[in-house]
Design a protein around this motif. Structure first.
Motif, PDB file in Angstrom:
ATOM      1  N   SER A 145       0.957  -1.345  -0.137  1.00 14.50           N
ATOM      2  CA  SER A 145      -0.085   0.111   0.192  1.00 14.50           C
ATOM      3  C   SER A 145       0.591   1.304  -0.030  1.00 14.50           C
ATOM      4  CB  SER A 145      -0.922   0.025   1.157  1.00 14.50           C
ATOM      5  OG  SER A 145      -1.883  -1.138   1.342  1.00 14.50           O
ATOM      6  N   LYS A 149       0.999   4.032  -2.938  1.00 17.62           N
ATOM      7  CA  LYS A 149       0.883   5.421  -2.654  1.00 17.62           C
ATOM      8  C   LYS A 149       2.109   6.298  -2.959  1.00 17.62           C
ATOM      9  CE  LYS A 149      -1.883   8.728  -0.890  1.00 17.62           C
ATOM     10  NZ  LYS A 149      -3.131   9.055  -1.623  1.00 17.62           N
ATOM     11  N   ASP A 154      -4.078   6.492  -5.676  1.00 17.87           N
ATOM     12  CA  ASP A 154      -5.256   6.514  -4.660  1.00 17.87           C
ATOM     13  C   ASP A 154      -5.369   5.093  -4.174  1.00 17.87           C
ATOM     14  OD1 ASP A 154      -7.446   6.849  -3.418  1.00 17.87           O
ATOM     15  OD2 ASP A 154      -8.822   7.440  -5.001  1.00 17.87           O
ATOM     16  N   VAL A 155      -4.969   4.933  -2.920  1.00 11.25           N
ATOM     17  CA  VAL A 155      -5.118   3.385  -2.144  1.00 11.25           C
ATOM     18  C   VAL A 155      -6.291   3.153  -1.294  1.00 11.25           C
ATOM     19  CG1 VAL A 155      -3.480   1.783  -1.069  1.00 11.25           C
ATOM     20  CG2 VAL A 155      -2.535   3.570  -2.463  1.00 11.25           C
ATOM     21  N   HIS A 157      -6.940   0.211   1.480  1.00 11.93           N
ATOM     22  CA  HIS A 157      -6.113  -0.762   2.318  1.00 11.93           C
ATOM     23  C   HIS A 157      -7.111  -1.617   3.117  1.00 11.93           C
ATOM     24  CE1 HIS A 157      -2.491  -2.048   4.753  1.00 11.93           C
ATOM     25  NE2 HIS A 157      -3.553  -2.437   5.525  1.00 11.93           N
ATOM     26  N   GLN A 172       2.666   4.737   6.838  1.00 11.76           N
ATOM     27  CA  GLN A 172       2.437   6.019   6.018  1.00 11.76           C
ATOM     28  C   GLN A 172       2.766   7.133   6.434  1.00 11.76           C
ATOM     29  OE1 GLN A 172      -1.814   7.440   4.088  1.00 11.76           O
ATOM     30  NE2 GLN A 172      -1.924   7.319   6.186  1.00 11.76           N
ATOM     31  N   LEU A 177       3.571  10.067   4.005  1.00 15.57           N
ATOM     32  CA  LEU A 177       2.423  10.037   3.099  1.00 15.57           C
ATOM     33  C   LEU A 177       1.201  10.450   3.665  1.00 15.57           C
ATOM     34  CD1 LEU A 177       3.883   7.195   1.143  1.00 15.57           C
ATOM     35  CD2 LEU A 177       3.548   9.321   0.333  1.00 15.57           C
ATOM     36  N   ASP A 179      -3.373  10.072   3.195  1.00 13.43           N
ATOM     37  CA  ASP A 179      -4.612   9.706   2.560  1.00 13.43           C
ATOM     38  C   ASP A 179      -4.908   8.650   1.969  1.00 13.43           C
ATOM     39  OD1 ASP A 179      -5.295  12.519   3.148  1.00 13.43           O
ATOM     40  OD2 ASP A 179      -4.749  13.242   1.144  1.00 13.43           O
ATOM     41  N   ILE A 180      -4.339   7.321   2.576  1.00 14.09           N
ATOM     42  CA  ILE A 180      -4.709   6.117   2.283  1.00 14.09           C
ATOM     43  C   ILE A 180      -6.039   5.691   2.968  1.00 14.09           C
ATOM     44  CG2 ILE A 180      -4.205   3.736   2.584  1.00 14.09           C
ATOM     45  CD1 ILE A 180      -1.103   4.422   2.141  1.00 14.09           C
TER      46      ILE A 180
END
Length: 299
Positions: A145, A149, A154-155, A157, A172, A177, A179-180
């Motif tokens: 994931s 990303k 646009d992930v 999970h 993340q 990073l 917005d997962i």
């Protein structure tokens, strides 16, 4: 339906924070960043290349099983941490991952999956869509994931265990990073709902266990359900450009089974790759870890 034969895939040589030092006698000696571990590995049924003294000198902690499912870590020095971070910087992907000594011998990463991470990254780079949608099922602590990303995807999970989803979120944040989409749910239920909603994805990643349970007691047994799962996720692939990665650790479900189930529900694919993921030690011994099947379509 041509098949690309790539029977053995290993971790990228540029990954400096991981090394399989040696394996044998049912164990593996691995370096993760500055920490070197000894863990059980039943498939390593050959003599060790390095001496017992070398194993002792090199390792920082050894996992000792206390039951079929759990055990404890015995540290050589109290100064070594029980949690630490490693980097994965290969090509355009530069991420950071949290590792920890757990009572289940796992530490938050399956390093052989880096070969699939490369495939995911190279697929996303080829896509015309500037923000391709990727679905990661049975996603564990989110290495795939985070890689997706980092490549601009646009992930979503999905995993049934809240603690590992929290761990993935920490990865993340460590990687800078955001917005997962995190989903704590049974993967099969989620996929069926996505089918009803008509949602499509440019990439789908599956790393299902042999058996397991969802958060509400849902039962999963790969040999009974993988056929329907692949049928469902194949219907979620964007017809314009997409990739699918299936990885399994299930004994008795081999590359021929993977090829059959993927081709049954994707009869028009022309670039299917199937084979084994392995770790190669510094002594050149190959340790087979899992089976994979994957294909992609780009504009």
């Amino acid at each position: 339906m041509a098949k690309t034969s790539q029977p053995l895939q290993t971790t990228p040589s540029e990954w400096n924070d991981y090394q399989l030092v040696d394996s044998g006698n049912g164990e593996k000696l691995e370096r993760f960043g500055a920490v070197t571990l000894i863990r059980p590995e039943p498939s390593a049924n050959w003599p060790k290349s390095l001496s017992g003294e070398e194993w002792h000198q090199k390792h920082d902690a050894r996992f000792v099983a206390r039951s079929n499912t759990q055990g404890e870590w015995v540290k050589k020095s109290k100064n070594k941490p029980s949690e630490w971070h490693i980097n994965y910087h290969v090509g355009q992907v530069n991420i950071k991952l949290r590792l920890a000594l757990t009572k289940f011998k796992h530490i938050g990463i399956f390093p052989e999956q880096a070969a699939n991470w490369q495939y995911i990254a190279s697929s996303l780079i080829k896509f015309k869509n500037p923000a391709p949608k990727v679905l990661n099922l049975f996603a564990y602590t989110g290495g795939a994931s985070i890689v997706a990303k980092a490549c601009g995807a646009d992930v979503t999970h999905v995993d049934s265990i809240k603690q590992v989803v929290t761990w993935a979120n920490q990865n993340q944040e460590l990687s800078g990073l955001r917005d997962i989409r995190w989903v704590v749910e049974d993967a099969f239920k989620f996929v069926k709902r996505e089918m009803k909603r008509g949602n499509l994805y440019n990439g789908i990643i599956l790393d299902p266990p042999a058996y397991g349970h969802g958060p509400k007691g849902e039962r999963w047994k790969l040999e009974n359900q993988i056929e329907e799962m692949i049928e469902q996720v194949s219907g979620l692939l964007d017809p314009k450009e997409h990739f699918l990665v299936l990885n399994t650790y299930t004994p008795g479900f081999n590359t021929e089974d993977i090829e059959r189930v993927i081709k049954t529900h994707n009869p028009r694919i022309r670039n299917l790759e199937t084979g084994d993921l392995y770790l190669q030690s510094s002594t050149k011994r190959k340790l087979i870890m899992s089976n994979y099947g994957r294909f992609r379509k780009s504009l």
